[in-house]
Design a protein around this motif. Structure first.
Motif, short mmCIF file in Angstrom:
data_model
loop_
_atom_site.label_atom_id
_atom_site.label_comp_id
_atom_site.label_asym_id
_atom_site.label_seq_id
_atom_site.Cartn_x
_atom_site.Cartn_y
_atom_site.Cartn_z
N TRP B 18 -4.79 -14.49 7.92
CA TRP B 18 -6.21 -14.20 8.20
C TRP B 18 -6.41 -13.83 9.65
CZ3 TRP B 18 -9.25 -12.75 4.67
CH2 TRP B 18 -9.23 -13.30 3.39
N ALA B 19 -5.77 -14.58 10.55
CA ALA B 19 -5.95 -14.33 11.97
C ALA B 19 -5.41 -12.96 12.36
CB ALA B 19 -5.27 -15.42 12.79
N SER B 20 -4.23 -12.59 11.83
CA SER B 20 -3.67 -11.31 12.25
C SER B 20 -4.46 -10.14 11.65
CB SER B 20 -2.18 -11.22 11.93
OG SER B 20 -1.92 -11.61 10.62
N LEU B 21 -5.02 -10.33 10.45
CA LEU B 21 -5.86 -9.27 9.88
C LEU B 21 -7.13 -9.09 10.71
CD1 LEU B 21 -5.56 -9.80 6.02
CD2 LEU B 21 -4.56 -7.99 7.43
N ALA B 22 -7.75 -10.20 11.06
CA ALA B 22 -8.97 -10.13 11.87
C ALA B 22 -8.67 -9.51 13.23
CB ALA B 22 -9.56 -11.52 12.06
N VAL B 94 -9.80 -18.78 14.16
CA VAL B 94 -10.45 -18.24 15.35
C VAL B 94 -9.50 -18.34 16.55
CG1 VAL B 94 -12.34 -18.52 16.99
CG2 VAL B 94 -12.78 -18.74 14.56
N ALA B 95 -8.90 -19.51 16.74
CA ALA B 95 -7.98 -19.70 17.87
C ALA B 95 -6.80 -18.74 17.78
CB ALA B 95 -7.49 -21.15 17.90
N ALA B 96 -6.22 -18.60 16.59
CA ALA B 96 -5.05 -17.74 16.42
C ALA B 96 -5.43 -16.27 16.58
CB ALA B 96 -4.41 -17.99 15.06
N THR B 97 -6.64 -15.90 16.15
CA THR B 97 -7.09 -14.52 16.31
C THR B 97 -7.16 -14.15 17.78
OG1 THR B 97 -8.41 -14.70 14.29
CG2 THR B 97 -8.96 -12.89 15.79
N ILE B 98 -7.76 -15.04 18.56
CA ILE B 98 -7.88 -14.78 20.00
C ILE B 98 -6.50 -14.69 20.64
CG2 ILE B 98 -8.64 -15.83 22.17
CD1 ILE B 98 -11.09 -16.84 20.62
N ILE B 146 0.25 0.59 14.89
CA ILE B 146 -0.73 -0.35 14.35
C ILE B 146 -0.03 -1.44 13.53
CG2 ILE B 146 -2.67 -0.58 12.75
CD1 ILE B 146 -3.49 2.29 13.64
N LEU B 147 0.91 -0.98 12.71
CA LEU B 147 1.63 -1.95 11.88
C LEU B 147 2.47 -2.90 12.76
CD1 LEU B 147 2.06 -2.70 8.96
CD2 LEU B 147 3.99 -1.13 8.87
N ALA B 148 3.14 -2.32 13.76
CA ALA B 148 3.94 -3.15 14.67
C ALA B 148 3.05 -4.15 15.39
CB ALA B 148 4.67 -2.27 15.68
N GLY B 149 1.89 -3.69 15.84
CA GLY B 149 0.95 -4.59 16.50
C GLY B 149 0.51 -5.71 15.58
N GLY B 150 0.22 -5.35 14.34
CA GLY B 150 -0.21 -6.36 13.38
C GLY B 150 0.86 -7.41 13.15
N LEU B 151 2.11 -6.96 13.07
CA LEU B 151 3.20 -7.91 12.83
C LEU B 151 3.43 -8.81 14.05
CD1 LEU B 151 5.70 -5.63 10.88
CD2 LEU B 151 4.40 -7.58 9.99
N LEU B 152 3.35 -8.21 15.24
CA LEU B 152 3.49 -9.03 16.46
C LEU B 152 2.35 -10.04 16.53
CD1 LEU B 152 4.56 -6.56 19.29
CD2 LEU B 152 5.91 -8.39 18.25
N GLY B 153 1.15 -9.57 16.18
CA GLY B 153 -0.01 -10.47 16.17
C GLY B 153 0.18 -11.60 15.17
N PHE B 154 0.77 -11.26 14.03
CA PHE B 154 1.04 -12.28 13.01
C PHE B 154 1.96 -13.36 13.57
CE2 PHE B 154 4.04 -13.77 9.75
CZ PHE B 154 3.16 -14.40 8.89
N LEU B 155 3.02 -12.90 14.26
CA LEU B 155 3.95 -13.88 14.83
C LEU B 155 3.28 -14.75 15.89
CD1 LEU B 155 7.34 -12.00 15.21
CD2 LEU B 155 6.63 -13.66 13.50
N ARG B 156 2.46 -14.11 16.71
CA ARG B 156 1.78 -14.88 17.76
C ARG B 156 0.83 -15.89 17.12
NH1 ARG B 156 0.21 -17.92 20.33
NH2 ARG B 156 -0.71 -18.00 22.41
N ALA B 157 0.14 -15.47 16.07
CA ALA B 157 -0.79 -16.37 15.38
C ALA B 157 -0.02 -17.52 14.73
CB ALA B 157 -1.58 -15.61 14.32
N LEU B 158 1.14 -17.21 14.19
CA LEU B 158 1.97 -18.23 13.54
C LEU B 158 2.45 -19.25 14.57
CD1 LEU B 158 3.17 -18.61 10.63
CD2 LEU B 158 5.27 -17.63 11.53
#
Lengths: 313, 222
Positions: B18-22, B94-98, B146-158
């Motif tokens: 959810w966080a990485s999608l947002a 919210v925290a992970a999205t930021i 965009i996809l690479a960014g999303g995946l990196l964001g996913f890892l950071r959120a995780l």
């Protein structure tokens, strides 16, 4: 080589934008061999892929959402199940409460989730609206602090035990009968205590050291843990040679311990209460009562707690 | 909306997706804006998107606690949306999205910036609207980024820990993510549990990172 100025070469109408994109790409492909500085966009790798529209991205997002829904555990979110109980408990209760919760779960249909932390941390969380059904603090002061703000049910407050401090030493030091004064010995390079700012056992440890005029002297070697359970962990792993921890968690194989005189610190009267935000008040009160009945008392006693006189049978 | 009895793995996945999608949605919009527009005070927006990367997570967590908490707009939000953010999984999201936002904005921005200006201009000259240019030209060309960014964001959120701990607490079955379960297990001297959770997190991180690097190879082409 095709002319590279797109301003004059292509002047098509709005409807033809799509077709134009394809033409444009084919043209640029040949151009890439000569214009090296544009290699990022004209990278040949890109043309091996079909033209990807944003539709693809949306599809990807939707797929992940479906996957997400599919792999999410099936939990009924809509109804608050009335046999679920989340209990916030001070870290010194870790072993005792795990045992009491297991006994209670065997006797009833209840499912208990235990959350451990320093009493100060848990109090602060309740002040911010944490969804705990029952809160067992290591010091009645924190319960009183919540009661003053009307965040717990006044009639649910109950002192259930009195805790004690011990001096824990890592087994490898092969030290017998160590007293607080012995901590002056420099072989105790690191001495773990819980954070006196928000952990009752840390406060008590500080008071005990101050009573013996050791606080200032030992200060440089003190290691402050987040809570008393972590202070014990520092000693268990040998990263601290000694620690001042709760009697109730001291029975672990890695350490030896000696009791610390209760007179050296304020009494550690441990109290519990049901927060007003409790979603399962009835069960919380029942579990609280269970703690002070025979089953709960015998467990608490086994972990070295003193029990209040004349508590409810 | 409340979840109970989930494993740390399920909670981690739920929150991180959810966080990485947002963050991807917000981040892509911000990245496009920063890559293609010039305006006064642009550096302020640029700085703001980087802030979560350089602020200590505890500071982010503290701000969120103040803003979303009982003393902040928490009660108001709960009345309007029915969602309580503090000490529940939406707070963790919210925290992970930021936390994920800066990485996504940076990655996607590079992807947008690498599209030649001529191509956009050509589209505009040919009468393509702003929206059409974005839809038919920019997004298709930037999808790898965009996809690479999303995946990196996913890892950071995780991997988010500090801010999440402060906002969502560390409640087993409700808000305890894998990262927090590791912290808990180490505190309790439970080496086996700490090892398992750390290994799971490491494997996910390495696996997704390999995929991300393969996808974003467009940046590395000679």
């Amino acid at each position: 080589m095709p002319k590279s100025d797109p301003y004059t070469k292509h002047n098509k109408t709005e409807g033809e934008v799509n077709r134009w994109t394809c033409e444009f790409e084919t043209r640029n492909h040949s151009q890439s061999e000569t214009n090296k500085h544009h290699s990022v966009i004209y990278s040949p790798g890109m043309y091996r892929l079909p033209q990807l529209s944003p539709l693809f991205l949306i599809l990807l997002i939707l797929t992940s959402l479906v996957f997400q829904a599919g792999c999410a555990p099936q939990v009924d979110d809509s109804i608050q199940r009335n046999d679920q109980l989340t209990v916030a408990a001070a870290s010194d209760l870790m072993f005792a409460f795990q045992e009491i919760a297991e006994l209670y779960e065997e006797e009833t249909a209840a499912q208990i989730t235990l959350v451990f932390g320093s009493s100060g941390l848990l109090t602060q969380q309740i002040e911010h609206g944490a969804p705990y059904d029952l809160f067992a603090a290591a010091n009645v002061d924190f319960i009183n602090r919540l009661a003053e703000q009307d965040l717990v049910f006044e009639d649910s407050i109950q002192v259930y035990a009195r805790g004690g401090l011990v001096l824990a030493v890592h087994r490898d030091l092969e030290a017998q009968g160590v007293t607080l004064a012995d901590l002056r010995d420099p072989r105790f390079r690191a001495i773990a205590i819980a954070n006196p700012e928000h952990a009752p056992y840390g406060m008590a440890a500080q008071q005990a050291l101050q009573s013996l005029d050791l606080w200032e002297e030992l200060q440089p070697r003190l290691v402050i843990a987040e809570n008393v359970r972590q202070a014990l962990q520092f000693v268990q792993t040998g990263n601290a040679q000694a620690g001042i921890v709760a009697r109730s968690i001291a029975d672990v194989p890695e350490i030896t311990w000696t009791p610390i005189d209760d007179a050296l610190h304020e009494p550690l009267d441990q109290a519990l209460a049901v927060p007003r935000l409790s979603q399962n008040q009835a069960l919380a009160r029942d579990f609280a009562a269970y703690i002070s009945r025979e089953a709960g008392r015998s467990v608490l006693q086994r972990y070295g707690f003193q029990l209040p006189e004349g508590a409810a049978p | 909306l409340m979840i109970t009895g989930w494993s740390p793995f399920s909670i981690s996945m739920w929150v991180a997706v959810w966080a990485s999608l947002a963050a991807l949605l917000i981040g892509t919009a911000l990245a496009w804006f920063l890559a293609t527009r010039q305006f006064r005070g642009k550096w302020v927006l640029e700085g703001a998107t980087l802030l979560p990367l350089v602020l200590p997570p505890t500071v982010v967590g503290y701000y969120l606690l103040v803003v979303l908490g009982q003393q902040g707009i928490g009660p108001l939000l709960q009345t309007i949306t029915g969602i309580r953010f503090i000490f529940s999984w939406p707070g963790a999201v919210v925290a992970a999205t930021i936390a994920a936002l800066p990485l996504i904005v940076q990655t996607v921005r590079v992807a947008f910036a690498s599209i030649s200006k001529e191509m956009e201009d050509a589209a505009r000259v040919d009468g393509s609207s702003l929206w059409q240019t974005l839809w038919y030209i920019e997004l298709p060309l930037a999808w790898r980024g965009i996809l690479a960014g999303g995946l990196l964001g996913f890892l950071r959120a995780l991997g988010e820990f500090g801010a999440t701990l402060m906002v969502a607490g560390n409640i087993p079955g409700r808000t305890q993510t894998l990262a927090m379960a590791v912290y808990d297990a180490v505190q309790a001297n439970d080496i086996a549990r700490a090892n398992t959770y750390s290994l799971v997190l490491s494997l996910i991180a390495i696996g997704v990172l390999i995929v991300t690097l393969r996808i974003s190879r467009v940046f590395e082409d000679k």
